[in-house]
Scaffold this motif. Structure first.
Motif, PDB file in Angstrom:
ATOM      1  N   ASP A  43       0.823  -1.205   0.000  1.00 23.61           N
ATOM      2  CA  ASP A  43       0.000   0.000   0.000  1.00 23.61           C
ATOM      3  C   ASP A  43       0.857   1.257   0.000  1.00 23.61           C
ATOM      4  N   ALA A  44       1.962   1.214   0.736  1.00 21.99           N
ATOM      5  CA  ALA A  44       2.822   2.387   0.862  1.00 21.99           C
ATOM      6  C   ALA A  44       3.632   2.660  -0.400  1.00 21.99           C
ATOM      7  N   MET A  45       3.993   1.606  -1.141  1.00 25.29           N
ATOM      8  CA  MET A  45       4.955   1.762  -2.236  1.00 25.29           C
ATOM      9  C   MET A  45       4.401   1.493  -3.631  1.00 25.29           C
ATOM     10  N   ALA A  46       3.202   0.931  -3.756  1.00 25.46           N
ATOM     11  CA  ALA A  46       2.708   0.524  -5.081  1.00 25.46           C
ATOM     12  C   ALA A  46       2.653   1.682  -6.069  1.00 25.46           C
ATOM     13  N   ALA A  47       2.175   2.843  -5.616  1.00 25.50           N
ATOM     14  CA  ALA A  47       2.047   3.979  -6.536  1.00 25.50           C
ATOM     15  C   ALA A  47       3.413   4.434  -7.039  1.00 25.50           C
ATOM     16  N   ARG A  48       4.408   4.464  -6.150  1.00 21.42           N
ATOM     17  CA  ARG A  48       5.746   4.900  -6.568  1.00 21.42           C
ATOM     18  C   ARG A  48       6.402   3.884  -7.495  1.00 21.42           C
ATOM     19  N   VAL A  49       6.216   2.604  -7.188  1.00 21.63           N
ATOM     20  CA  VAL A  49       6.776   1.563  -8.048  1.00 21.63           C
ATOM     21  C   VAL A  49       6.144   1.628  -9.438  1.00 21.63           C
ATOM     22  N   HIS A  50       4.827   1.770  -9.478  1.00 14.93           N
ATOM     23  CA  HIS A  50       4.142   1.841 -10.769  1.00 14.93           C
ATOM     24  C   HIS A  50       4.559   3.093 -11.535  1.00 14.93           C
ATOM     25  N   GLY A  51       4.686   4.221 -10.835  1.00 13.92           N
ATOM     26  CA  GLY A  51       5.112   5.455 -11.490  1.00 13.92           C
ATOM     27  C   GLY A  51       6.490   5.323 -12.113  1.00 13.92           C
ATOM     28  N   LEU A  52       7.401   4.691 -11.390  1.00 14.64           N
ATOM     29  CA  LEU A  52       8.747   4.459 -11.926  1.00 14.64           C
ATOM     30  C   LEU A  52       8.684   3.559 -13.148  1.00 14.64           C
ATOM     31  N   ALA A  53       7.880   2.504 -13.062  1.00 11.81           N
ATOM     32  CA  ALA A  53       7.768   1.567 -14.190  1.00 11.81           C
ATOM     33  C   ALA A  53       7.222   2.272 -15.431  1.00 11.81           C
ATOM     34  N   VAL A  54       6.233   3.130 -15.251  1.00 10.50           N
ATOM     35  CA  VAL A  54       5.657   3.866 -16.387  1.00 10.50           C
ATOM     36  C   VAL A  54       6.727   4.741 -17.039  1.00 10.50           C
ATOM     37  N   ARG A  55       7.536   5.409 -16.220  1.00 13.52           N
ATOM     38  CA  ARG A  55       8.570   6.292 -16.774  1.00 13.52           C
ATOM     39  C   ARG A  55       9.599   5.514 -17.586  1.00 13.52           C
ATOM     40  N   VAL A  56       9.884   4.288 -17.173  1.00 15.54           N
ATOM     41  CA  VAL A  56      10.920   3.517 -17.868  1.00 15.54           C
ATOM     42  C   VAL A  56      10.373   2.802 -19.109  1.00 15.54           C
ATOM     43  N   VAL A  57       9.265   2.082 -18.954  1.00 18.10           N
ATOM     44  CA  VAL A  57       8.789   1.263 -20.076  1.00 18.10           C
ATOM     45  C   VAL A  57       7.866   2.020 -21.023  1.00 18.10           C
ATOM     46  N   ARG A  58       7.317   3.158 -20.565  1.00 16.96           N
ATOM     47  CA  ARG A  58       6.489   4.037 -21.419  1.00 16.96           C
ATOM     48  C   ARG A  58       5.191   3.399 -21.884  1.00 16.96           C
ATOM     49  N   ASP A  59       4.762   2.342 -21.216  1.00 16.62           N
ATOM     50  CA  ASP A  59       3.526   1.674 -21.616  1.00 16.62           C
ATOM     51  C   ASP A  59       2.771   1.270 -20.349  1.00 16.62           C
ATOM     52  N   PRO A  60       1.550   1.806 -20.143  1.00 19.35           N
ATOM     53  CA  PRO A  60       0.825   1.547 -18.897  1.00 19.35           C
ATOM     54  C   PRO A  60       0.584   0.061 -18.623  1.00 19.35           C
ATOM     55  N   ALA A  61       0.211  -0.700 -19.660  1.00 16.42           N
ATOM     56  CA  ALA A  61      -0.068  -2.120 -19.452  1.00 16.42           C
ATOM     57  C   ALA A  61       1.196  -2.866 -19.028  1.00 16.42           C
ATOM     58  N   GLN A  62       2.310  -2.582 -19.704  1.00 20.31           N
ATOM     59  CA  GLN A  62       3.567  -3.233 -19.325  1.00 20.31           C
ATOM     60  C   GLN A  62       4.038  -2.759 -17.962  1.00 20.31           C
ATOM     61  N   ALA A  63       3.753  -1.504 -17.629  1.00 19.29           N
ATOM     62  CA  ALA A  63       4.135  -0.985 -16.318  1.00 19.29           C
ATOM     63  C   ALA A  63       3.401  -1.731 -15.214  1.00 19.29           C
ATOM     64  N   TRP A  91      15.798   0.559  -1.836  1.00 22.00           N
ATOM     65  CA  TRP A  91      15.921  -0.871  -2.148  1.00 22.00           C
ATOM     66  C   TRP A  91      14.751  -1.335  -3.009  1.00 22.00           C
ATOM     67  N   VAL A  92      13.538  -0.930  -2.621  1.00 22.90           N
ATOM     68  CA  VAL A  92      12.344  -1.318  -3.375  1.00 22.90           C
ATOM     69  C   VAL A  92      12.378  -0.733  -4.786  1.00 22.90           C
ATOM     70  N   LEU A  93      12.717   0.560  -4.895  1.00 20.96           N
ATOM     71  CA  LEU A  93      12.710   1.206  -6.209  1.00 20.96           C
ATOM     72  C   LEU A  93      13.842   0.691  -7.102  1.00 20.96           C
ATOM     73  N   THR A  94      14.942   0.266  -6.492  1.00 22.04           N
ATOM     74  CA  THR A  94      16.026  -0.315  -7.294  1.00 22.04           C
ATOM     75  C   THR A  94      15.570  -1.623  -7.942  1.00 22.04           C
ATOM     76  N   ILE A  95      14.845  -2.443  -7.176  1.00 24.93           N
ATOM     77  CA  ILE A  95      14.300  -3.679  -7.746  1.00 24.93           C
ATOM     78  C   ILE A  95      13.323  -3.355  -8.874  1.00 24.93           C
ATOM     79  N   ALA A  96      12.442  -2.383  -8.632  1.00 25.95           N
ATOM     80  CA  ALA A  96      11.459  -2.000  -9.648  1.00 25.95           C
ATOM     81  C   ALA A  96      12.157  -1.478 -10.901  1.00 25.95           C
TER      82      ALA A  96
END
Length: 200
Positions: A43-63, A91-96
């Motif tokens: 709950d605490a980290m899902a939004a940040r992890v997803h936001g990072l994934a979107v910035r890197v992969v540029r595709d919401p579904a893949q994120a 640590w969490v964001l590095t894994i993401a």
């Protein structure tokens, strides 16, 4: 150019030392198999992890898929977290970030293989056949694992990770509070992990 790697150490920007310590404790408890702690961490980290994934992969579904993979990895390897070497957020964001970069590189490699194949105009498609066979095996494992979920967990997981909907959209589609939708998705992820046997 590869996206920048998250800062490896230090307290997360805008977060108090108390919040950082709480996240570190949640990771330590998750390492001991505490699902409630993992739920709170999610709950605490899902939004940040997803936001990072979107910035890197540029595709919401893949994120969304990268977010799922990252949290499965976090649950599986939480015991490796060392607060003396950096913050829990880092640590969490590095894994993401690593999962997201792996996804981008995999897509680029697949694109290069396809381009090379067409340029050479060869009739033998051994590599693509092997890749398809492996993907089919993985898909069967996931489908089998999905049958072990409750109906409500499966419905939420399918919408979030196969339908590409955000948690808020899943909640709206299922006429649920956002917190309830998140709980179903999170519990479904944990059960999928246990059924598939990640890391065993």
């Amino acid at each position: 150019m590869d996206p920048g790697v998250p800062a490896p150490s230090g307290s997360p920007s805008g977060a108090s030392a108390g919040a950082a310590a709480e996240l570190a404790e949640l990771l330590r408890r998750s390492a001991r198999g505490d699902r409630d702690a993992f739920a709170s961490l999610y709950d605490a980290m899902a939004a940040r992890v997803h936001g990072l994934a979107v910035r890197v992969v540029r595709d919401p579904a893949q994120a969304e898929e990268v977010t799922q993979e990252a949290f499965l990895e976090i649950w599986r390897t939480a015991s490796r977290f060392d607060a003396d070497r950096g913050s829990a957020v880092s640590w969490v964001l590095t894994i993401a970030h690593r999962k997201a970069v792996d996804r981008v590189r995999s897509a680029e490699a697949a694109s290069r293989r396809e381009s090379t194949y067409h340029q050479q105009n060869q009739s033998i498609d051994h590599d693509s056949t092997a890749d398809a066979a492996q993907a089919s095996l993985e898909a069967r494992r996931v489908r089998a694992a999905l049958t072990q979920l409750t109906d409500v967990q499966r419905e939420a997981i399918e919408l979030a990770y196969f339908g590409g909907y955000t948690h808020t959209e899943v909640a709206a589609l299922l006429d649920l509070p956002v917190g309830t939708a998140k709980t179903r998705i999170r519990d479904g992820l944990i059960r999928l992990r246990d059924t598939i046997g990640v890391g065993r």
